[in-house]
Design a protein around this motif. Sequence first.
Motif, PDB file in Angstrom:
ATOM      1  N   GLY A 218      49.076  46.413 -41.224  1.00 50.90           N
ATOM      2  CA  GLY A 218      48.557  46.416 -40.012  1.00 50.90           C
ATOM      3  C   GLY A 218      47.337  45.541 -40.000  1.00 50.90           C
ATOM      4  N   GLY A 219      46.338  45.368 -39.047  1.00 52.66           N
ATOM      5  CA  GLY A 219      45.514  44.427 -38.894  1.00 52.66           C
ATOM      6  C   GLY A 219      44.048  44.808 -39.840  1.00 52.66           C
ATOM      7  N   ASN A 220      44.289  46.027 -40.430  1.00 44.83           N
ATOM      8  CA  ASN A 220      43.113  46.418 -41.171  1.00 44.83           C
ATOM      9  C   ASN A 220      43.271  46.223 -42.636  1.00 44.83           C
ATOM     10  OD1 ASN A 220      41.665  47.067 -38.929  1.00 44.83           O
ATOM     11  ND2 ASN A 220      42.358  49.311 -38.998  1.00 44.83           N
ATOM     12  N   ASP A 221      44.334  45.487 -42.937  1.00 44.76           N
ATOM     13  CA  ASP A 221      44.863  45.477 -44.402  1.00 44.76           C
ATOM     14  C   ASP A 221      44.576  44.073 -45.134  1.00 44.76           C
ATOM     15  OD1 ASP A 221      45.772  47.985 -44.394  1.00 44.76           O
ATOM     16  OD2 ASP A 221      47.706  47.673 -43.689  1.00 44.76           O
TER      17      ASP A 221
ATOM     18  N   PRO B 182      36.296  43.685 -42.871  1.00 43.97           N
ATOM     19  CA  PRO B 182      34.982  44.183 -43.358  1.00 43.97           C
ATOM     20  C   PRO B 182      34.903  45.138 -44.625  1.00 43.97           C
ATOM     21  CG  PRO B 182      34.834  44.226 -40.959  1.00 43.97           C
ATOM     22  CD  PRO B 182      36.293  43.787 -41.416  1.00 43.97           C
ATOM     23  N   LYS B 183      36.091  45.909 -44.441  1.00 44.08           N
ATOM     24  CA  LYS B 183      36.070  46.901 -45.608  1.00 44.08           C
ATOM     25  C   LYS B 183      36.606  46.247 -46.956  1.00 44.08           C
ATOM     26  CE  LYS B 183      38.489  51.302 -47.081  1.00 44.08           C
ATOM     27  NZ  LYS B 183      39.486  52.152 -46.461  1.00 44.08           N
ATOM     28  N   ALA B 184      37.448  45.189 -46.783  1.00 47.05           N
ATOM     29  CA  ALA B 184      37.911  44.485 -48.342  1.00 47.05           C
ATOM     30  C   ALA B 184      36.471  43.682 -48.733  1.00 47.05           C
ATOM     31  CB  ALA B 184      38.987  43.284 -47.878  1.00 47.05           C
ATOM     32  N   ILE B 185      35.643  43.058 -47.860  1.00 43.87           N
ATOM     33  CA  ILE B 185      34.620  42.244 -48.339  1.00 43.87           C
ATOM     34  C   ILE B 185      33.545  43.135 -48.777  1.00 43.87           C
ATOM     35  CG2 ILE B 185      32.722  40.835 -47.324  1.00 43.87           C
ATOM     36  CD1 ILE B 185      34.648  39.931 -45.261  1.00 43.87           C
ATOM     37  N   ALA B 186      33.343  44.337 -48.117  1.00 45.15           N
ATOM     38  CA  ALA B 186      32.434  45.368 -48.715  1.00 45.15           C
ATOM     39  C   ALA B 186      33.001  45.570 -50.241  1.00 45.15           C
ATOM     40  CB  ALA B 186      32.447  46.464 -47.844  1.00 45.15           C
ATOM     41  N   LYS B 187      34.108  45.981 -50.288  1.00 45.51           N
ATOM     42  CA  LYS B 187      34.666  46.322 -51.612  1.00 45.51           C
ATOM     43  C   LYS B 187      34.430  45.274 -52.802  1.00 45.51           C
ATOM     44  CE  LYS B 187      38.399  49.630 -50.254  1.00 45.51           C
ATOM     45  NZ  LYS B 187      39.829  49.749 -50.562  1.00 45.51           N
TER      46      LYS B 187
END
Length: 418
Positions: free
Chosen positions: A1-4, A9-14
């Motif tokens: 999906g588009g969020n993977d 933003p989630k991946a950058i925060a991690k």
Amino acid sequence: GGNDGPLTPKAIAKKIKAKGLQKLRWYCQACQKQCRDANGYKCHTESEAHEKQMRLIGDNPHKHLDEFSKEFESGFMDILKRQYRQTRVLANLIYNEYIKDRHHTHMNATKWITLSGFCAYLGKSGKCKVEESPKGFYLQYIETDPEILARQEKLAKKEQADLDEEERIQRDIDRRAKKAIKEEPKGPVTTELIRDENAKIGFSLGKVASTTPASLRPDPSDIKREDGKEEIEEPEEPEIIEELDAPEPEIIDETPKMEPKREVKRKISSIDSIREAEERKKERIHRRANWIQPNIIVKVTNRHLEDGIYYNKKGEIKHVFESDQFLALVEMIESGDIIKIKQEDLQTVLPSVGGKVMIVNGGYRNTPGILLGIDVEKYSASIQIESGPYLGNTVSAQYEDVCKRIEKKPEEPVSTEN
């Protein structure tokens, strides 16, 4: 999906969270994995990969414990040898430098429980000189490299040869000075001219000569009055004229005259010229471009270093790098921070009169002494030398060649008994 995707933003925060040091208790040394929180660490310990790694370690725990201990000691000693090879430094400072590497070997995986135990081990094994203080353990590396030991021995021999040469020069100066004094001619002893208030002063008045030529003077016998009588010469008027035209009286001083001290002054100047020539020779031999050295107090003159927080602050030079003699580690007196700074950003500091100083440059380079006074007009300081071939002599040096000195404390053995 588009969020993977990797740029969500989630991946950058991690990635931001994973970057840098995390808490030690959530690091698994066996798997070399850092967890971000307690929940992540718990999940990792229950994973199949972790259990498999622990079974491998359990087959031979002493082997792995020794490997981790060697890795920790090697990394710690590399920093000590590379950055603080010739200086005394806090063990905690080296440890903080060592753990900056995210994947360093953690101490809880070694055979040492605390940093104090590790310092005691270094002292017992003869790898470091260890000194305990209220701030913690101080370490000083014990040199074992044959090449460096040979270079240090060569340098020590050169310094000893320089000292022997200075002693020879000083003896030669003293010999020539004594010879010049002995060769002085034994003439009349000259003393200071002092006039006695009771001494008699005489005056000698010579015969006063007339200002009128003799050929123009009338004969008194030819001078007659109108009544037929001879004119009587009245001496008052000529005497007055002669008084006015009389020369100054000669003053005779009965006080014995003294001869000038020209010969003695010439001999003293000859001795001084010999000393000045030797001083210029020493200055030319010993002056260097670098003057920084350990155990002296300096002042920071760089306004832009660390946004100016160290400007005009004083610190003690702890170490001068062998690879760059113009670069030093300075421990700031107020904050206790240790900074790396260039010589061009430092200046010497003078103590109060009677304080201990080190002559850091010039003819008496690396000579300790005591500050006796300061000449503001000549920008120089008067110093009494404490050791070496010039022990007890008083010399003069420029402000920039003199710096406040810190006495080295004698090292005491550290007790490692519990």
